[in-house]
Design a protein around this motif. Structure first.
Motif, PDB file in Angstrom:
ATOM      1  N   MET A 121       0.879  -1.058  -3.659  1.00 20.73           N
ATOM      2  CA  MET A 121       1.639   0.031  -3.069  1.00 20.73           C
ATOM      3  C   MET A 121       1.290   0.105  -1.589  1.00 20.73           C
ATOM      4  SD  MET A 121       1.247   3.967  -4.226  1.00 20.73           S
ATOM      5  CE  MET A 121       0.061   4.823  -3.265  1.00 20.73           C
ATOM      6  N   SER A 122       2.288   0.176  -0.729  1.00 23.93           N
ATOM      7  CA  SER A 122       2.024   0.283   0.697  1.00 23.93           C
ATOM      8  C   SER A 122       1.950   1.744   1.090  1.00 23.93           C
ATOM      9  CB  SER A 122       3.106  -0.430   1.504  1.00 23.93           C
ATOM     10  OG  SER A 122       4.327   0.261   1.405  1.00 23.93           O
ATOM     11  N   SER A 123       1.209   1.985   2.154  1.00 22.43           N
ATOM     12  CA  SER A 123       1.048   3.345   2.645  1.00 22.43           C
ATOM     13  C   SER A 123       1.503   3.378   4.102  1.00 22.43           C
ATOM     14  CB  SER A 123      -0.422   3.753   2.535  1.00 22.43           C
ATOM     15  OG  SER A 123      -0.604   5.060   3.014  1.00 22.43           O
ATOM     16  N   PRO A 124       2.445   4.272   4.443  1.00 25.61           N
ATOM     17  CA  PRO A 124       2.913   4.310   5.833  1.00 25.61           C
ATOM     18  C   PRO A 124       1.826   4.834   6.771  1.00 25.61           C
ATOM     19  CG  PRO A 124       3.880   6.102   4.567  1.00 25.61           C
ATOM     20  CD  PRO A 124       3.105   5.252   3.601  1.00 25.61           C
ATOM     21  N   LEU A 125       1.772   4.236   7.932  1.00 21.29           N
ATOM     22  CA  LEU A 125       0.843   4.707   8.952  1.00 21.29           C
ATOM     23  C   LEU A 125       1.411   5.955   9.602  1.00 21.29           C
ATOM     24  CD1 LEU A 125       0.066   1.274  10.578  1.00 21.29           C
ATOM     25  CD2 LEU A 125      -1.462   2.598   9.117  1.00 21.29           C
ATOM     26  N   GLU A 126       0.529   6.815  10.033  1.00 20.17           N
ATOM     27  CA  GLU A 126       0.938   8.010  10.767  1.00 20.17           C
ATOM     28  C   GLU A 126       0.390   7.858  12.178  1.00 20.17           C
ATOM     29  OE1 GLU A 126      -0.218  12.593  10.396  1.00 20.17           O
ATOM     30  OE2 GLU A 126       0.770  11.790   8.610  1.00 20.17           O
ATOM     31  N   LEU A 127       1.213   7.263  13.040  1.00 23.23           N
ATOM     32  CA  LEU A 127       0.791   6.943  14.400  1.00 23.23           C
ATOM     33  C   LEU A 127       1.773   7.500  15.410  1.00 23.23           C
ATOM     34  CD1 LEU A 127      -0.178   3.208  13.861  1.00 23.23           C
ATOM     35  CD2 LEU A 127      -1.739   5.133  14.079  1.00 23.23           C
ATOM     36  N   PRO A 128       1.356   7.782  16.606  1.00 27.20           N
ATOM     37  CA  PRO A 128      -0.024   7.692  17.080  1.00 27.20           C
ATOM     38  C   PRO A 128      -0.853   8.880  16.598  1.00 27.20           C
ATOM     39  CG  PRO A 128       1.369   8.525  18.839  1.00 27.20           C
ATOM     40  CD  PRO A 128       2.271   8.226  17.668  1.00 27.20           C
ATOM     41  N   GLY A 153      -4.300  -5.874   0.237  1.00 28.04           N
ATOM     42  CA  GLY A 153      -4.705  -7.258   0.414  1.00 28.04           C
ATOM     43  C   GLY A 153      -4.450  -7.824   1.798  1.00 28.04           C
ATOM     44  N   GLN A 154      -4.043  -6.981   2.757  1.00 27.89           N
ATOM     45  CA  GLN A 154      -3.729  -7.477   4.099  1.00 27.89           C
ATOM     46  C   GLN A 154      -4.432  -6.647   5.168  1.00 27.89           C
ATOM     47  OE1 GLN A 154       0.477  -7.848   4.812  1.00 27.89           O
ATOM     48  NE2 GLN A 154       0.848  -8.641   2.770  1.00 27.89           N
ATOM     49  N   TRP A 155      -4.761  -7.320   6.257  1.00 25.37           N
ATOM     50  CA  TRP A 155      -5.301  -6.658   7.447  1.00 25.37           C
ATOM     51  C   TRP A 155      -4.163  -6.312   8.388  1.00 25.37           C
ATOM     52  CZ3 TRP A 155     -10.246  -5.297   8.799  1.00 25.37           C
ATOM     53  CH2 TRP A 155     -11.289  -5.789   8.004  1.00 25.37           C
ATOM     54  N   ILE A 156      -4.301  -5.222   9.103  1.00 24.89           N
ATOM     55  CA  ILE A 156      -3.431  -4.927  10.236  1.00 24.89           C
ATOM     56  C   ILE A 156      -4.322  -4.618  11.429  1.00 24.89           C
ATOM     57  CG2 ILE A 156      -1.511  -4.045   8.842  1.00 24.89           C
ATOM     58  CD1 ILE A 156      -2.381  -1.212   9.799  1.00 24.89           C
ATOM     59  N   GLN A 157      -3.786  -4.764  12.612  1.00 19.53           N
ATOM     60  CA  GLN A 157      -4.508  -4.426  13.838  1.00 19.53           C
ATOM     61  C   GLN A 157      -3.772  -3.281  14.509  1.00 19.53           C
ATOM     62  OE1 GLN A 157      -7.280  -6.826  12.950  1.00 19.53           O
ATOM     63  NE2 GLN A 157      -7.525  -5.993  14.986  1.00 19.53           N
ATOM     64  N   LEU A 158      -4.525  -2.315  14.957  1.00 17.05           N
ATOM     65  CA  LEU A 158      -3.964  -1.184  15.688  1.00 17.05           C
ATOM     66  C   LEU A 158      -4.608  -1.107  17.060  1.00 17.05           C
ATOM     67  CD1 LEU A 158      -4.051   1.434  12.801  1.00 17.05           C
ATOM     68  CD2 LEU A 158      -2.089   0.100  13.593  1.00 17.05           C
ATOM     69  N   LEU A 183      -7.740  -2.899  10.130  1.00 20.30           N
ATOM     70  CA  LEU A 183      -7.765  -2.043   8.953  1.00 20.30           C
ATOM     71  C   LEU A 183      -7.233  -2.839   7.773  1.00 20.30           C
ATOM     72  CD1 LEU A 183      -8.369   0.884   8.080  1.00 20.30           C
ATOM     73  CD2 LEU A 183      -6.082   1.491   8.840  1.00 20.30           C
ATOM     74  N   TYR A 184      -7.991  -2.844   6.698  1.00 18.95           N
ATOM     75  CA  TYR A 184      -7.667  -3.605   5.492  1.00 18.95           C
ATOM     76  C   TYR A 184      -7.687  -2.658   4.301  1.00 18.95           C
ATOM     77  CZ  TYR A 184      -8.546  -6.774   1.526  1.00 18.95           C
ATOM     78  OH  TYR A 184      -8.486  -7.438   0.331  1.00 18.95           O
ATOM     79  N   VAL A 185      -6.763  -2.842   3.378  1.00 17.67           N
ATOM     80  CA  VAL A 185      -6.780  -2.119   2.106  1.00 17.67           C
ATOM     81  C   VAL A 185      -6.884  -3.160   1.003  1.00 17.67           C
ATOM     82  CG1 VAL A 185      -5.521  -0.596   0.533  1.00 17.67           C
ATOM     83  CG2 VAL A 185      -5.449  -0.176   2.984  1.00 17.67           C
ATOM     84  N   SER A 186      -7.823  -2.948   0.074  1.00 19.53           N
ATOM     85  CA  SER A 186      -8.039  -3.905  -1.010  1.00 19.53           C
ATOM     86  C   SER A 186      -6.787  -4.056  -1.864  1.00 19.53           C
ATOM     87  CB  SER A 186      -9.213  -3.456  -1.881  1.00 19.53           C
ATOM     88  OG  SER A 186      -8.924  -2.228  -2.525  1.00 19.53           O
ATOM     89  N   GLU A 187      -6.706  -5.163  -2.563  1.00 21.26           N
ATOM     90  CA  GLU A 187      -5.537  -5.436  -3.400  1.00 21.26           C
ATOM     91  C   GLU A 187      -5.329  -4.372  -4.460  1.00 21.26           C
ATOM     92  OE1 GLU A 187      -5.084  -9.429  -4.783  1.00 21.26           O
ATOM     93  OE2 GLU A 187      -5.605 -10.251  -2.826  1.00 21.26           O
ATOM     94  N   ASP A 188      -6.418  -3.752  -4.936  1.00 26.34           N
ATOM     95  CA  ASP A 188      -6.288  -2.706  -5.953  1.00 26.34           C
ATOM     96  C   ASP A 188      -6.233  -1.296  -5.343  1.00 26.34           C
ATOM     97  OD1 ASP A 188      -8.910  -2.236  -5.186  1.00 26.34           O
ATOM     98  OD2 ASP A 188      -9.770  -2.555  -7.172  1.00 26.34           O
ATOM     99  N   ASP A 189      -6.142  -1.218  -4.026  1.00 27.13           N
ATOM    100  CA  ASP A 189      -6.026   0.060  -3.306  1.00 27.13           C
ATOM    101  C   ASP A 189      -7.215   0.998  -3.488  1.00 27.13           C
ATOM    102  OD1 ASP A 189      -3.572  -0.339  -2.039  1.00 27.13           O
ATOM    103  OD2 ASP A 189      -2.415   0.691  -3.581  1.00 27.13           O
ATOM    104  N   THR A 190      -8.403   0.486  -3.855  1.00 25.47           N
ATOM    105  CA  THR A 190      -9.526   1.392  -4.087  1.00 25.47           C
ATOM    106  C   THR A 190     -10.466   1.513  -2.894  1.00 25.47           C
ATOM    107  OG1 THR A 190     -10.859  -0.349  -5.095  1.00 25.47           O
ATOM    108  CG2 THR A 190      -9.509   1.044  -6.584  1.00 25.47           C
ATOM    109  N   PHE A 191     -10.424   0.535  -1.990  1.00 26.84           N
ATOM    110  CA  PHE A 191     -11.258   0.644  -0.799  1.00 26.84           C
ATOM    111  C   PHE A 191     -10.530   0.051   0.396  1.00 26.84           C
ATOM    112  CE2 PHE A 191     -12.461  -3.610  -2.235  1.00 26.84           C
ATOM    113  CZ  PHE A 191     -12.583  -4.319  -1.057  1.00 26.84           C
ATOM    114  N   SER A 192     -11.017   0.435   1.541  1.00 26.16           N
ATOM    115  CA  SER A 192     -10.496  -0.074   2.802  1.00 26.16           C
ATOM    116  C   SER A 192     -11.682  -0.617   3.588  1.00 26.16           C
ATOM    117  CB  SER A 192      -9.814   1.068   3.559  1.00 26.16           C
ATOM    118  OG  SER A 192      -9.215   0.592   4.732  1.00 26.16           O
ATOM    119  N   GLU A 193     -11.397  -1.436   4.576  1.00 32.21           N
ATOM    120  CA  GLU A 193     -12.436  -1.944   5.460  1.00 32.21           C
ATOM    121  C   GLU A 193     -11.931  -1.848   6.891  1.00 32.21           C
ATOM    122  OE1 GLU A 193     -15.026  -6.018   6.249  1.00 32.21           O
ATOM    123  OE2 GLU A 193     -14.175  -5.674   4.262  1.00 32.21           O
TER     124      GLU A 193
END
Length: 179
Positions: free
Chosen positions: A1-8, A66-71, A87-97
Motif C-alpha cells: 500500500m502506498s502512502s501519499p507524502l504531505e509536502l512541503p 520496498g522502495q527508497w525515495i529522496q526528499l 526514506l524507505y518503507v519496508s515491503e510489509d509496511d511495518t517499519f521505515s528507514e
C-alpha cells in the motif's frame, strides 16, 4: 500500500519538499564530495549521474513499500537545497528507514536534525509503520548526534563490511509509541 507524502513540511528554518530539476547544481555539488560519500551508500557522482538520479526521483509523491525515495532538505527562507533525506518503507509496511546527507557548508545549522524529525513524521503517516530506523558507522559522530537530537534511541551495534572496509554499525530506532 502506498502512502501519499504531505509536502512541503517545515520545522524551524528547514523545509522538507520534493526534489526538483532546478536543484541540480547544488545536488550535484554536494553529491560529488568524497568526504560526504564516506559514510553514505552512494559513491561521489558526476554531474551527469546526478542529473540522471534527479530525473528518476524528481517530484516523488508517495512512499511505496520496498522502495527508497529522496526528499529535499531546503532552507526555509531561500528554498535553496542544502541536502537530502532518503526514506524507505519496508515491503510489509511495518517499519521505515531514513538516511540523510547535508552539504558541508550547511552543517551545524540544525537542518539535519529538523529534516530527520520531518522525515519521521512522513514515515509515520503510513499507519502500519511501527518504527523508523537509521543505521550509521560508529565513527560518524555527526550522524549519531543528529539521530540522538531527533529522539532516536540506539538499540544495537553490529560488525559489518561497508565499502570494502570493516566497521561497526550503530542501529537507531524511533518507535511510533515514543513520538
Amino acid at each position: 500500500m502506498s502512502s501519499p507524502l504531505e509536502l512541503p513540511q517545515c520545522l524551524g528554518s528547514t523545509r522538507l519538499r520534493s526534489l526538483r530539476l532546478s536543484d541540480l547544481p547544488r545536488f550535484a555539488s554536494y553529491r560529488a564530495d568524497p568526504v560526504l560519500a564516506e559514510y553514505q551508500s552512494w559513491e561521489p557522482m558526476s554531474n551527469e549521474a546526478a542529473q540522471a538520479f534527479l530525473n528518476e526521483i524528481v517530484d516523488a509523491t508517495h512512499l511505496m513499500p520496498g522502495q527508497w525515495i529522496q526528499l529535499a532538505i531546503a532552507d526555509l527562507d531561500s528554498d535553496a537545497l542544502v541536502g537530502d533525506v532518503g526514506l524507505y518503507v519496508s515491503e510489509d509496511d511495518t517499519f521505515s528507514e531514513i538516511g540523510f546527507t547535508l552539504a558541508r557548508t550547511e552543517q551545524g545549522k540544525g537542518h539535519a536534525t529538523r529534516a530527520a524529525e520531518l522525515a519521521v513524521l512522513q514515515a509515520l503517516r503510513t499507519e502500519t509503520v511501527l518504527e523508523v530506523r537509521a543505521v550509521t558507522d560508529q565513527l560518524n559522530q555527526a550522524a549519531i548526534a543528529v539521530l540522538t537530537r531527533a529522539k532516536f534511541v540506539q538499540t544495537s551495534t553490529r560488525e559489518a563490511v561497508f565499502k570494502g572496509k570493516p566497521c561497526v554499525e550503530v542501529l537507531f530506532v524511533r518507535r511510533r509509541v515514543d513520538t
